[in-house]
Design an enzyme around this catalytic site. Structure first.
Site, PDB file in Angstrom:
ATOM      1  N   ARG A  81       0.841  -1.202   0.000  1.00  0.00           N
ATOM      2  CA  ARG A  81       0.000   0.000   0.000  1.00  0.00           C
ATOM      3  C   ARG A  81       0.871   1.245   0.000  1.00  0.00           C
ATOM      4  O   ARG A  81       0.632   2.190  -0.744  1.00  0.00           O
ATOM      5  CB  ARG A  81      -0.924  -0.008   1.229  1.00  0.00           C
ATOM      6  CG  ARG A  81      -1.772   1.258   1.364  1.00  0.00           C
ATOM      7  CD  ARG A  81      -1.179   2.146   2.460  1.00  0.00           C
ATOM      8  NE  ARG A  81      -1.952   3.360   2.589  1.00  0.00           N
ATOM      9  CZ  ARG A  81      -1.449   4.577   2.460  1.00  0.00           C
ATOM     10  NH1 ARG A  81      -0.185   4.764   2.201  1.00  0.00           N
ATOM     11  NH2 ARG A  81      -2.209   5.626   2.595  1.00  0.00           N
ATOM     12  N   HIS A  86       2.770   6.066  -2.210  1.00  0.00           N
ATOM     13  CA  HIS A  86       3.825   7.068  -2.056  1.00  0.00           C
ATOM     14  C   HIS A  86       4.921   7.005  -3.115  1.00  0.00           C
ATOM     15  O   HIS A  86       5.604   7.989  -3.354  1.00  0.00           O
ATOM     16  CB  HIS A  86       4.457   6.958  -0.668  1.00  0.00           C
ATOM     17  CG  HIS A  86       3.484   7.185   0.431  1.00  0.00           C
ATOM     18  ND1 HIS A  86       2.867   8.403   0.655  1.00  0.00           N
ATOM     19  CD2 HIS A  86       2.987   6.347   1.370  1.00  0.00           C
ATOM     20  CE1 HIS A  86       2.048   8.307   1.680  1.00  0.00           C
ATOM     21  NE2 HIS A  86       2.096   7.070   2.136  1.00  0.00           N
TER      22      HIS A  86
END
Length: 122
Positions: A81, A86
């Site tokens: 994730r 990011h």
């Protein structure tokens, strides 16, 4: 059923649904097609983000669940994730393809079993 147990089951179910969606998004695709299909890549990536968010919420609600259920790769899911959210431009879609095809079917079975265990009152 307590409110915390109910939320835990909801989070597990959300993870399960996202994992199922990720696998559904690639039905009928081969690896080459997936690697050329930005729409499918983004759809699967979002499902991975949802799964990782579920892990974060589950661990916050029940920090010992990872110790109680080590068969589920909690930190790997959360790490995926983080990578998608990011470092998206560093994401290797060959790894995503492998994850969806090889890891998610087993994870789906584990999440279903976990949801059932907790619904029964573990």
């Amino acid at each position: 059923m307590t409110a915390d147990r109910s939320r835990l089951i909801d989070y597990i179910q959300q993870m399960e649904e996202a994992a199922q969606q990720a696998t559904d998004f690639i039905v009928g695709l081969d690896k080459t097609t997936f690697l050329a299909d930005t729409k499918s890549q983004m759809a699967v990536s979002m499902a991975l983000v949802i799964m990782g968010e579920g892990v974060a919420r589950i661990l916050k609600l029940n920090p010992h669940i990872a110790d109680d259920h080590p068969e589920i790769p909690w930190m790997t899911i959360k790490g995926m994730r983080n990578l998608v959210a990011h470092d998206y431009f560093e994401l290797e879609f060959e790894v995503v393809w492998k994850t969806v095809n090889e890891d998610l079917p087993q994870l789906l079975a584990q999440l279903r079993a976990l949801r059932h265990i907790h619904a029964q009152g573990e």
